[in-house]
Structures are given as structure tokens and as C-alpha cells.
Scaffold this active site. Sequence first.
Site, PDB file in Angstrom:
ATOM      1  N   GLU A  42      -5.895 -11.329  -0.450  1.00 41.86           N
ATOM      2  CA  GLU A  42      -6.862 -10.687   0.455  1.00 41.86           C
ATOM      3  C   GLU A  42      -8.289 -10.638  -0.093  1.00 41.86           C
ATOM      4  O   GLU A  42      -8.979  -9.638   0.016  1.00 41.86           O
ATOM      5  CB  GLU A  42      -6.381  -9.273   0.818  1.00 41.86           C
ATOM      6  CG  GLU A  42      -4.935  -9.255   1.289  1.00 41.86           C
ATOM      7  CD  GLU A  42      -4.512  -7.950   1.947  1.00 41.86           C
ATOM      8  OE1 GLU A  42      -5.389  -7.160   2.327  1.00 41.86           O
ATOM      9  OE2 GLU A  42      -3.299  -7.746   2.090  1.00 41.86           O
ATOM     10  N   GLU A  79       0.796  -1.232   0.000  1.00 42.13           N
ATOM     11  CA  GLU A  79       0.000   0.000   0.000  1.00 42.13           C
ATOM     12  C   GLU A  79       0.831   1.286   0.000  1.00 42.13           C
ATOM     13  O   GLU A  79       0.505   2.242   0.708  1.00 42.13           O
ATOM     14  CB  GLU A  79      -0.957  -0.007   1.206  1.00 42.13           C
ATOM     15  CG  GLU A  79      -1.857  -1.232   1.232  1.00 42.13           C
ATOM     16  CD  GLU A  79      -2.843  -1.257   2.411  1.00 42.13           C
ATOM     17  OE1 GLU A  79      -2.756  -0.371   3.279  1.00 42.13           O
ATOM     18  OE2 GLU A  79      -3.691  -2.153   2.432  1.00 42.13           O
TER      19      GLU A  79
HETATM   20  C1  XIL Z   1      -5.720  -6.575   8.844  1.00 40.54           C
HETATM   21  C2  XIL Z   1      -5.938  -7.792   9.723  1.00 40.54           C
HETATM   22  O1  XIL Z   1      -6.851  -8.647   9.077  1.00 40.54           O
HETATM   23  C3  XIL Z   1      -6.451  -7.380  11.081  1.00 40.54           C
HETATM   24  O2  XIL Z   1      -6.522  -8.505  11.956  1.00 40.54           O
HETATM   25  C4  XIL Z   1      -5.533  -6.327  11.693  1.00 40.54           C
HETATM   26  O3  XIL Z   1      -6.075  -5.869  12.913  1.00 40.54           O
HETATM   27  C5  XIL Z   1      -5.348  -5.160  10.724  1.00 40.54           C
HETATM   28  O4  XIL Z   1      -4.877  -5.643   9.474  1.00 40.54           O
HETATM   29  N1  XIL Z   1      -4.960  -4.880   4.062  1.00 40.54           N
HETATM   30  C6  XIL Z   1      -3.838  -5.564   4.461  1.00 40.54           C
HETATM   31  C7  XIL Z   1      -3.907  -6.433   5.660  1.00 40.54           C
HETATM   32  O5  XIL Z   1      -2.830  -5.538   3.745  1.00 40.54           O
HETATM   33  O6  XIL Z   1      -2.686  -6.506   6.345  1.00 40.54           O
HETATM   34  C8  XIL Z   1      -4.989  -6.009   6.617  1.00 40.54           C
HETATM   35  O7  XIL Z   1      -5.098  -6.985   7.640  1.00 40.54           O
HETATM   36  C9  XIL Z   1      -6.296  -5.849   5.878  1.00 40.54           C
HETATM   37  C10 XIL Z   1      -6.183  -4.791   4.823  1.00 40.54           C
END
Ligand code: XIL
Length: 371
Positions: A268, A153
Site C-alpha cells: 500500500e 489492521e
Molecule cells: C481502500 C480502497 O483503496 C478504497 O477504494 C476503498 O473505498 C476503501 O479501502 N488500507 C487498506 C486498504 O488496507 O484496504 C484500503 O483500501 C486503504 C487503507
Amino acid sequence: MRCLLLLLFVLLASSQAAAQATLREAFAHRFVMGATLGDDHLFGRAVGSLELVKREFAAVSPENVLKWNRLQPRPGDFRFGPADRFVDYAEQNNLRTLAHVFVWHKQTPDWVFARPSGRRRSRDEVLVLLREHIDRVMTRYRGRIDAYDVVNEAIAPDAARAKPDGLRDTEWLRAIGPDYIEQAFRFARAADPGAELLYNDYLFHDPAKRRAILRLVKNLVRRGVPIDGVGVQGHYRLNDPPIEQIEATLDELIAELRPLGLTIRITELDVNVLPRDPTRTQALALRTLDEATTQEQAERYADLFRVFVERSEHLEGVTFWGVGDGRSWLNRLELEGKRRPVVNHPLLFDRKLQRKQPAYDAVIRAARANP
Ligand code: XIL
């Protein structure tokens, strides 16, 4: 007659197998199906789901245990326990591993950028910390973790509209300067030359953001920075973005990045069933998934996997962000200005880890379409 009976038997047996196929099996000839493991899966209340994970998936990613705040919460104080557990589980069950993440603007402790006195660290100091961190982790898991999200990101949607490089204003950028990205990739390649190194981001379907990401990645490749691929976060909603936009985005990434030898993955993946800005009533209304939303989500998954399967020769894998709905990160949402617990249903398995049959079957069917 005997031939006919045999044929009948084979047909019956194969339709039986089809009915029982897991995601892992159904997609074996397409791409690697993966899921993220959170703390609860690894050593908490959801450890039972590990059985399901190895049946259904061929790859795993760590939801949090490889983030900086978990691996090195204080200077030099490495806590490898949970990450070791993740890697051991993957290895014992023959699962591929995509780790997440070294450089991100979240879940990184303040000490990385400031001394205990509060004085900001110099560029060189932060670079040394970054190199040491990457080095410690990657040498520990050398040959055992297949791929890493090295940077996550780095491009922000608003920055992408305001300036050509689109770089998000982060502590990394302030401390090191715009080359923090390439430095991270170089440190990673040196630490484990065998691991695949990825840039991961969301909102590729936003044209300004996509342009900035493509510019960044192509520029890295042109200058010989060791980057191997791109991860496209798939945090989608029921109708947003429209499937045509997801399709066009992937086609553009394929056209731009594959000729450079870069890999592409969907990372994701989940399908949030709540509206973008839910009111309390709307959030409460979906405490159980109603019939209409169940169908809508199944159709969304069908569309998504049709698009992925049609492009499977260009996709390395698809990773769900979680296993069952009960442990998804989307059970916390911004609601009336505050982060609150909600009941969301974004994945293919419900709170009891049962398949959500309409969505699950839709995904399996997509694997079988146009062979
Ligand atoms: C999220 C996790 O799922 C949560 O448990 C944590 O509290 C915050 O991060 N994009 C990403 C991930 O790249 O690392 C994120 O994960 C969700 C959004």
C-alpha cells in the site's frame, strides 16, 4: 580499435536500455514491484492501464474485489466474477499475486455478525462463516494466488496505548474473542497450504502500535499459528513520518521478525501530497502538481527507495496502492469534517498514465545504487 568500438557500442546500448528500463526490470534483482488494481482497471474506464501494469510491475493486488463485501455481499451469495478477472489477468501476464483481505473491520457486511432478526450471532456461528468464506475463496484460487493478507489492521493506535494486546475494538473481536486472528490464519492454511499468509497493518512507526503488533505476531509464531510474514502499509506523506523513523522502524522489524523466518513487505505505498488537514484552499491549490511539490515528492520517493533497496535482502516486495494518480483512493479526503473529492497526486504515474519523470527516475536510480 575494434575493441574500443565494441565497448562504445555496449556502453551506448546499455545506457539506452537503462533509460528505457521499467520498474519491473530495474528491481528484478531487488524485490518484487507490485501495484493494486481497482475495479476501473479490471473492467471500467481504466482498463487501458492493464498494458502499463504488466510492463511496469511484476505483481498485482486487488484493491477491493477480494474484500468480503464484494465476494459475499449476502450469506452464501458468492460473487467471484471480478476476483476471477483479477486472477486471470495476473495469470495470463505472469504476474505474482498478493490478495487482500479476509479479516478487516471495514468492508465486511453486517450479516456476518448479526442474524436477519438483528440478534447477534454466536462465536461459533461467526467462526463457521469465517472458515467457510476463507475456504471457498482459497480453494477456488489454490495455486493461483501466491499470498494473502489474512488479517488487516487488528491493532489500533489508541488501544495499543490503553492495553497490552492493543487489539482494536472490532466486530470480529466482539463476536469471536481475541483468538479470531489465529483462527483466521489456521483456516487459511488449511484451505491452501501453499499460499503465503500475512498480517498487514499501518503506522508501524508509532512505537506503542509497533510493540503491540510485534507482540501479537511473535506470539502467533511461538504458538505455531501458521503465519508467514508481515505487510507494512506505506501510506506516507511528503515529510511525515521522517525518513529516519521509517528506516529505524524497518530495521527493528527486520531484527525482530527475520530470525523467526517471517517475510516483510511494503504494501500500500503512496505519497500523499496534501497536508494532513487540508483547508479547501490548500486542496484546490494542488489541482495540478506544481514544480516544487513535484520535486519534493521525487525526493521523498528517492529516500524511500534508498531505504528499501538498502534492505532489499530482507524485503520480499513493494506494492503501490494504485497505478495512476487519477484512480488513487487519496482523491477522497476528510476536508472540513466531511469526506470530499480532492485532486491528489500520490503515485508514480499521472492522470494520463504518463510517468511522473522526476519521481519515476528517482525510483529507478535507487534500484541501481550500491549494487
Ligand atoms: C481502500 C480502497 O483503496 C478504497 O477504494 C476503498 O473505498 C476503501 O479501502 N488500507 C487498506 C486498504 O488496507 O484496504 C484500503 O483500501 C486503504 C487503507
